[in-house]
Design a protein around this motif. Sequence first.
Motif, mmCIF file in Angstrom:
data_model
loop_
_atom_site.group_PDB
_atom_site.id
_atom_site.type_symbol
_atom_site.label_atom_id
_atom_site.label_comp_id
_atom_site.label_asym_id
_atom_site.label_seq_id
_atom_site.Cartn_x
_atom_site.Cartn_y
_atom_site.Cartn_z
ATOM 1 N N ALA B 156 0.807 -1.212 0.000
ATOM 2 C CA ALA B 156 0.000 0.000 0.000
ATOM 3 C C ALA B 156 0.848 1.274 0.000
ATOM 4 N N GLY B 157 2.113 1.176 0.400
ATOM 5 C CA GLY B 157 2.992 2.331 0.322
ATOM 6 C C GLY B 157 2.692 3.430 1.322
ATOM 7 N N PHE B 158 2.093 3.092 2.438
ATOM 8 C CA PHE B 158 1.775 4.093 3.464
ATOM 9 C C PHE B 158 3.041 4.462 4.244
ATOM 10 N N PRO B 159 3.237 5.754 4.532
ATOM 11 C CA PRO B 159 4.462 6.163 5.236
ATOM 12 C C PRO B 159 4.589 5.468 6.607
ATOM 13 N N THR B 160 5.692 4.765 6.784
ATOM 14 C CA THR B 160 5.887 3.957 7.986
ATOM 15 C C THR B 160 5.936 4.809 9.253
ATOM 16 N N GLY B 161 6.660 5.926 9.190
ATOM 17 C CA GLY B 161 6.814 6.774 10.372
ATOM 18 C C GLY B 161 5.481 7.330 10.853
ATOM 19 N N ILE B 162 4.615 7.678 9.908
ATOM 20 C CA ILE B 162 3.305 8.237 10.276
ATOM 21 C C ILE B 162 2.477 7.175 11.007
ATOM 22 N N LYS B 163 2.541 5.948 10.502
ATOM 23 C CA LYS B 163 1.823 4.847 11.158
ATOM 24 C C LYS B 163 2.347 4.668 12.586
ATOM 25 N N TRP B 164 3.652 4.707 12.738
ATOM 26 C CA TRP B 164 4.250 4.542 14.073
ATOM 27 C C TRP B 164 3.800 5.658 15.022
ATOM 28 N N ARG B 165 3.692 6.873 14.460
ATOM 29 C CA ARG B 165 3.280 8.017 15.281
ATOM 30 C C ARG B 165 1.896 7.753 15.890
ATOM 31 N N PHE B 289 -13.772 -4.154 8.640
ATOM 32 C CA PHE B 289 -14.064 -2.794 8.210
ATOM 33 C C PHE B 289 -13.084 -1.853 8.901
ATOM 34 N N LYS B 290 -12.665 -0.800 8.176
ATOM 35 C CA LYS B 290 -11.842 0.229 8.792
ATOM 36 C C LYS B 290 -12.609 1.530 8.683
ATOM 37 N N PRO B 291 -12.607 2.447 9.619
ATOM 38 C CA PRO B 291 -11.997 2.326 10.935
ATOM 39 C C PRO B 291 -12.715 1.316 11.821
ATOM 40 N N PRO B 292 -12.144 0.974 12.975
ATOM 41 C CA PRO B 292 -10.899 1.509 13.529
ATOM 42 C C PRO B 292 -9.658 0.981 12.798
ATOM 43 N N LEU B 293 -8.659 1.825 12.714
ATOM 44 C CA LEU B 293 -7.380 1.427 12.147
ATOM 45 C C LEU B 293 -6.696 0.435 13.085
ATOM 46 N N PRO B 294 -5.940 -0.508 12.523
ATOM 47 C CA PRO B 294 -5.179 -1.411 13.385
ATOM 48 C C PRO B 294 -4.252 -0.650 14.340
ATOM 49 N N ALA B 295 -3.794 0.524 13.917
ATOM 50 C CA ALA B 295 -2.905 1.301 14.778
ATOM 51 C C ALA B 295 -3.605 1.690 16.080
ATOM 52 N N ILE B 296 -4.932 1.795 16.051
ATOM 53 C CA ILE B 296 -5.693 2.143 17.254
ATOM 54 C C ILE B 296 -6.267 0.889 17.918
ATOM 55 N N LYS B 297 -6.953 0.072 17.114
ATOM 56 C CA LYS B 297 -7.514 -1.186 17.614
ATOM 57 C C LYS B 297 -7.111 -2.290 16.650
ATOM 58 N N GLY B 298 -6.057 -2.971 16.996
ATOM 59 C CA GLY B 298 -5.530 -3.998 16.102
ATOM 60 C C GLY B 298 -5.658 -5.384 16.677
ATOM 61 N N LEU B 299 -4.517 -6.011 16.961
ATOM 62 C CA LEU B 299 -4.518 -7.381 17.460
ATOM 63 C C LEU B 299 -5.140 -7.435 18.851
ATOM 64 N N PHE B 300 -6.091 -8.337 19.042
ATOM 65 C CA PHE B 300 -6.828 -8.474 20.301
ATOM 66 C C PHE B 300 -7.384 -7.118 20.761
ATOM 67 N N GLY B 301 -7.709 -6.256 19.792
ATOM 68 C CA GLY B 301 -8.301 -4.964 20.096
ATOM 69 C C GLY B 301 -7.323 -3.916 20.605
ATOM 70 N N GLN B 302 -6.027 -4.217 20.539
ATOM 71 C CA GLN B 302 -5.016 -3.290 21.091
ATOM 72 C C GLN B 302 -4.291 -2.545 19.962
ATOM 73 N N PRO B 303 -3.662 -1.405 20.291
ATOM 74 C CA PRO B 303 -2.921 -0.665 19.254
ATOM 75 C C PRO B 303 -1.804 -1.545 18.672
ATOM 76 N N THR B 304 -1.719 -1.583 17.342
ATOM 77 C CA THR B 304 -0.816 -2.519 16.698
ATOM 78 C C THR B 304 -0.134 -1.896 15.490
ATOM 79 N N VAL B 305 1.180 -2.026 15.430
ATOM 80 C CA VAL B 305 1.920 -1.658 14.231
ATOM 81 C C VAL B 305 1.924 -2.883 13.334
ATOM 82 N N VAL B 306 1.374 -2.777 12.130
ATOM 83 C CA VAL B 306 1.520 -3.877 11.170
ATOM 84 C C VAL B 306 2.452 -3.384 10.070
ATOM 85 N N ASN B 307 3.563 -4.043 9.907
ATOM 86 C CA ASN B 307 4.499 -3.672 8.851
ATOM 87 C C ASN B 307 4.998 -4.893 8.107
#
Lengths: 174, 519
Positions: B156-165, B289-307
């Motif tokens: 998808a080419g999404f900026p990695t640093g922004i996702k981490w933020r 469905f998104k949202p929520p983004l995985p960065a906010i609610k990801g694995l087991f409903g917790q904030p998650t960085v997927v890279n």
Amino acid sequence: MKNDSVLPRGQGRRRGPEFPPYDTATVAAILDRWRDQPGNLLPILHEVQQALGFVPPGAVGQIAKAISRSRAEVHGVISFYHDFRTSPPGRAVLKVCQAESCQACGSRELTAHAERTLGCKLGETSRDGAVTIEPVYCLGNCACSPAVLLDGALHGRVTPAALDRLLAQARRQP
Amino acid sequence: MTIKVCVPRDAAALSVGADATAAAIATAAQLAGQTIQLVRTSSRGMFWLEPFVEVETASGRVGYGPVTAEDVPGLFAAGFLQGGAHPLAHGKVEAMPFLARQERLTFARAGLTDPLSLADYEAHGGLRGLRRALGMAPTAVVEEVVASGLRGRGGAGFPTGIKWRTVAGAPAQPKYVVVNADEGDSGTYSDRMVMEGDPYVLLEGMAIAGYATGASFGYIYLRSEYPHALAVLNEALATLRARGVYGRSVLGSDFAFDAEVRVGAGAYICGEETALLESLEGKRGMVRFKPPLPAIKGLFGQPTVVNNVVSLASVPIILDRGGAHYADFGMGRSRGTLPIQLAGNVKRAGLVEKAFGVTLRQLIEDYGGGTRSGRPVRAVQVGGPLGAYFDQRLLDLPLDYEALAQHKGMVGHGGIVVFDDTVDMAEQARYAMEFCAVESCGKCTPCRIGSTRGRELIEKIVRGEDVARNHRQLLALCDVMENASLCALGGMAPWPVLSALQYFPGDFGLPEKEPAHVV
Ligand SMILES: Cc1cc2nc3c(=O)[nH]c(=O)nc-3n(C[C@H](O)[C@H](O)[C@H](O)COP(=O)(O)O)c2cc1C
Ligand code: SF4
Ligand code: FES
């Protein structure tokens, strides 16, 4: 979506005794190891299949109970993923890559050759029970296409003649 | 003097006999009374030469390939341990044109090191990025990655640093780092090369991601088709724990981090990040469905960085040399380098790490050497099974996220699959729909049903049944799939189909025409 029904039509509600017996102790040992781990269903199914060659339909209830999920959920997971099978495969499993890079290098001809040699179609087992052939979508060996996986061993630049040698070897196995 | 001989242990090298070659070299050396140090390294990524054997000489490493077990006695007779001349010799490896014209940052160690030797890894720059990161504030680490311009290499080419933020800013705990190692696109193998050949760089990148975002556990979701990578990763993890790089105190700091590998089960859709998370949770791999983004609610409903694997493997060098150094490579909004994978019917298939901006023609002709069959190139698929098919007229496009997107192509995970003039593009289009049907998660109708209808329509057109009507219907169906699917599987499966129709109408029995939008 995999179109694979674990249960014979109309038998969804029946209990263990209707299914062929399987090694419940092996399954129990696997369940014990994974019971308290989060997201444990896929690892459990992989280990059961590794130990028994397939996931016996009768084991669905045992697994579901151990991890507090419904039988329908466990069945749903088994039927979703291409890797899981619910009946025993041949003595060897040959996966032939069907994806684009291998197509560009003759995988269609290679697949047809395998089907002719074994006398069965993709997804089936040869009459003598020696080899099951399955499709696979990319083995990450696209720089050496066409690629096949025979019982977990990767082979690249596979010509029909090379495949014959591999199959002959596989068929000699007890 | 003990001579060092290197034979790759990469799965692709093994698939063409590297183990037999290594065994033959060991035997021949013994027979010759010559003590050698036989090292099983990663691959350089020059796969047409595998098994590729390198001998360390006074003037550097010299290479021989492809070396089968049967070639080995002849090589010894030619004095290859001293770098002797032989028809399979390629001279100094670093000077080989395929390698010399690359900019290897993420793959700096490819072919050089023993993948599981932590000492080798550190001797070649390993762990410097993590050490530097641990001395910085977590937010500063995030900003360094933002400054590098690194965009996700998974597709998808999404900026990695922004996702981490976003993940760093999410208050909930625990948080997770999830590595997408599902590498499902045909024509791609760079994730596999990292995991098998340089596992510590991925694990170092994960720990940096964890430190930057406040996560102390990671999962690597690995496709089941990669058993070699599984073995290497598990061994590498055990080593890092034993050496105090992973665990309660990462490299002696207060930061704790550990990780685990989980194996997928043969479902392409589980490369889509939300389906992947469902699968990790032990469920059917259905897209969320998104949202929520995985960065906010990801694995087991917790904030998650997927890279993606390559995204994370690019992080250590960014932390080591600084974001600006990385951003110096590339063009426009595509910064840094991209590991491009040449595949399909190409003479020199292999890994080319280059700054963005190199053209498809340069890659296929200069690096790839044209087709393996020697016939003309007819079609090229860029960016995996959902990428458009290009014909000759589009090969001067630069590899750049925005430039390709203008032609419904995509950089994707950097795979380029070459076809010669024997390809039947109607069959390729039919396959694209069939693949979508096989791999659809089934959540939405345009994809689940549309893919099967699409395959049927293409079959009818090819059979010459009511062509004009079925052609119109196919275009309408593609429009619905593109616009009404929940994720890119259904949304982009029409791209290879529409591009095949546009550039190769004759293959469908349709009248040839000049395509409207060609550069
Ligand atoms: C159908 C589909 C398949 C995908 N497969 C993969 C994959 O195999 N590997 C991967 O890294 N990303 C894949 N992606 C992209 C992921 O959804 C996600 O963008 C990526 O993991 C984010 O990591 P990155 O930002 O580092 O690229 C896929 C997306 C879709 C829609
Ligand atoms: S487009 Fe296909 S794969 Fe994606 S969510 Fe819909 S049905 Fe699932
Ligand atoms: S497409 Fe066959 S190995 Fe990748």
